[in-house]
Design a protein around this motif. Structure first.
Motif, PDB file in Angstrom:
ATOM      1  N   SER A 165       0.821  -1.212   0.000  1.00  0.00           N
ATOM      2  CA  SER A 165       0.000   0.000   0.000  1.00  0.00           C
ATOM      3  C   SER A 165       0.858   1.267   0.000  1.00  0.00           C
ATOM      4  O   SER A 165       1.770   1.407   0.812  1.00  0.00           O
ATOM      5  CB  SER A 165      -0.911   0.018   1.225  1.00  0.00           C
ATOM      6  N   LYS A 166       0.560   2.188  -0.902  1.00  0.00           N
ATOM      7  CA  LYS A 166       1.246   3.481  -0.921  1.00  0.00           C
ATOM      8  C   LYS A 166       0.668   4.421   0.126  1.00  0.00           C
ATOM      9  O   LYS A 166       1.340   5.333   0.612  1.00  0.00           O
ATOM     10  CB  LYS A 166       1.135   4.110  -2.310  1.00  0.00           C
ATOM     11  N   LYS A 167      -0.596   4.211   0.500  1.00  0.00           N
ATOM     12  CA  LYS A 167      -1.264   5.078   1.467  1.00  0.00           C
ATOM     13  C   LYS A 167      -0.953   4.679   2.905  1.00  0.00           C
ATOM     14  O   LYS A 167      -0.886   5.529   3.790  1.00  0.00           O
ATOM     15  CB  LYS A 167      -2.777   5.047   1.235  1.00  0.00           C
ATOM     16  N   ASP A 168      -0.794   3.393   3.143  1.00  0.00           N
ATOM     17  CA  ASP A 168      -0.572   2.904   4.508  1.00  0.00           C
ATOM     18  C   ASP A 168       0.792   2.224   4.603  1.00  0.00           C
ATOM     19  O   ASP A 168       0.960   1.108   4.099  1.00  0.00           O
ATOM     20  CB  ASP A 168      -1.677   1.925   4.887  1.00  0.00           C
ATOM     21  N   PRO A 169       1.781   2.855   5.249  1.00  0.00           N
ATOM     22  CA  PRO A 169       3.129   2.278   5.336  1.00  0.00           C
ATOM     23  C   PRO A 169       3.205   1.056   6.246  1.00  0.00           C
ATOM     24  O   PRO A 169       4.245   0.404   6.322  1.00  0.00           O
ATOM     25  CB  PRO A 169       3.965   3.431   5.898  1.00  0.00           C
ATOM     26  N   TYR A 170       2.112   0.745   6.934  1.00  0.00           N
ATOM     27  CA  TYR A 170       2.122  -0.399   7.841  1.00  0.00           C
ATOM     28  C   TYR A 170       1.369  -1.613   7.283  1.00  0.00           C
ATOM     29  O   TYR A 170       1.239  -2.627   7.952  1.00  0.00           O
ATOM     30  CB  TYR A 170       1.518   0.002   9.193  1.00  0.00           C
ATOM     31  N   LYS A 171       0.882  -1.467   6.063  1.00  0.00           N
ATOM     32  CA  LYS A 171       0.250  -2.607   5.416  1.00  0.00           C
ATOM     33  C   LYS A 171       1.310  -3.629   5.022  1.00  0.00           C
ATOM     34  O   LYS A 171       2.342  -3.274   4.445  1.00  0.00           O
ATOM     35  CB  LYS A 171      -0.492  -2.155   4.152  1.00  0.00           C
TER      36      LYS A 171
END
Length: 339
Positions: A40-46
């Motif tokens: 995910s580019k939006k969520d760095p913890y995905k």
């Protein structure tokens, strides 16, 4: 001697430092951000990339981009240098007799060439066709993996081509058409039959089979390892979606392959089809292993499953977890027939 499983485990550990959010989930399952799609580019913890263990080896699967492959292929994709060391260790760790067998197998495999059937030389493989070619579009639409495109051919006039090599096989070629050509190889790589698949949806004759030798019409023998678990399905194209799989294609189910204890039968998911039900019940009565599809599978065959979004890795797990024999098979069969 180490097993490939232990060597893979070692290289998973070596690779872990370069995998973001890497975690050992236990039971030989590892989770991390997928390095192929970047997750995910939006969520760095995905973190939706996984390495999982199955039948003595490891597989990579991403639940974001749907990439799936054997661990060795995954390592080669993201770290070619480390992959070279991995392959070298796998080979150097073999016992002398295993090395010799490996060399022998490679020599045998190298002889399995389509030029043992000269008429195929006249045709183009699907892998050689442009992407806007009707046959290529057909194969891509059916989501047949690129690695199998070289196994399939195209001929613009099927009957004319057959008549050229088997004189007067077809008396009338007026309504000739282009067809996908599926060659049947024996254990030594010689073509003994071909099947022509129409590319037209409204074709009155979807398949035309031509036998050149009086052998059981079994597809995929040149790729089969009968000394380990293998699968027997109905259609040649379906067999391309499962490792170590052959298709009976109308052959007698009393062949040496169908009586092999390593065989697992996969029939189409048609509980309303009396002939399929009969064959499955015969398998159970003969104490053979077979796949009984779970109730959440709605598709008729494996190709439809792939087309509708079930990838090859997931399909393999479904098959493994849906294989039964004996009393358990009878119980599952009674449930399946009610679907």
């Amino acid at each position: 001697m180490k097993t490939n499983f232990l060597i893979e485990s070692k290289y998973i550990s070596l690779l872990s430092n370069s995998l973001l959010l890497f975690k050992n989930k236990g039971e030989n399952t590892y989770n991390f951000r997928c390095p192929i799609c970047g997750d995910s580019k939006k969520d760095p913890y995905k973190a939706r990339g996984y390495i999982i263990h199955n039948e003595g080896t490891h597989f990579f699967k991403c639940h974001n981009c749907s990439a799936s492959m054997h661990f060795g292929s995954f390592l080669k994709e993201i770290n070619p240098g480390l992959y070279g060391e991995f392959k070298l260790e796998c080979l150097s760790d073999q016992e002398p007799e295993e090395k010799q067998r490996f060399k022998t197998d490679i020599t045998k495999f190298a002889k399995r060439r389509s030029d043992k059937f000269a008429p195929l030389k006249e045709l183009k493989k699907i892998s050689q066709l442009r992407y806007d070619h009707p046959a290529k579009e057909y194969v891509v639409k059916r989501k047949i993996d690129n690695k199998h495109h070289h196994r399939l051919y195209y001929v613009s006039k099927f009957k004319e081509w057959i008549n050229k090599h088997v004189p007067e096989k077809f008396e009338n070629t007026t309504h000739d058409e282009g067809r996908l050509v599926i060659p049947f190889f024996d254990e030594n790589g010689y073509v003994f039959a071909v099947q022509g698949r129409s590319l037209k949806k409204d074709s009155k004759v979807r398949y035309i089979s031509i036998m050149f030798q009086n052998l059981d019409k079994i597809y995929g023998l040149e790729r089969l390892n009968p000394n380990r678990t293998f699968y027997i399905c109905e259609g040649p194209i379906d067999s391309l979606f499962v490792p170590n799989c052959i298709a009976m294609a109308g052959a007698d189910t009393s062949s040496k392959y169908s009586t092999n204890s390593n065989a697992v039968f996969i029939y189409d998911n048609e509980p309303r089809n009396p002939e399929i039900v009969r064959r499955m019940e015969n398998c159970i009565s003969e104490d053979k292993k077979l796949v009984i599809w779970p109730d959440y599978i709605q598709e008729k065959d494996m190709n439809d499953m792939i087309i509708n979004g079930i990838d090859a890795v997931d399909l393999k797990f479904i098959i493994k977890n849906s294989t039964y024999s004996g009393l358990k098979a009878k119980l599952e069969m009674s449930k399946w027939k009610k679907i």
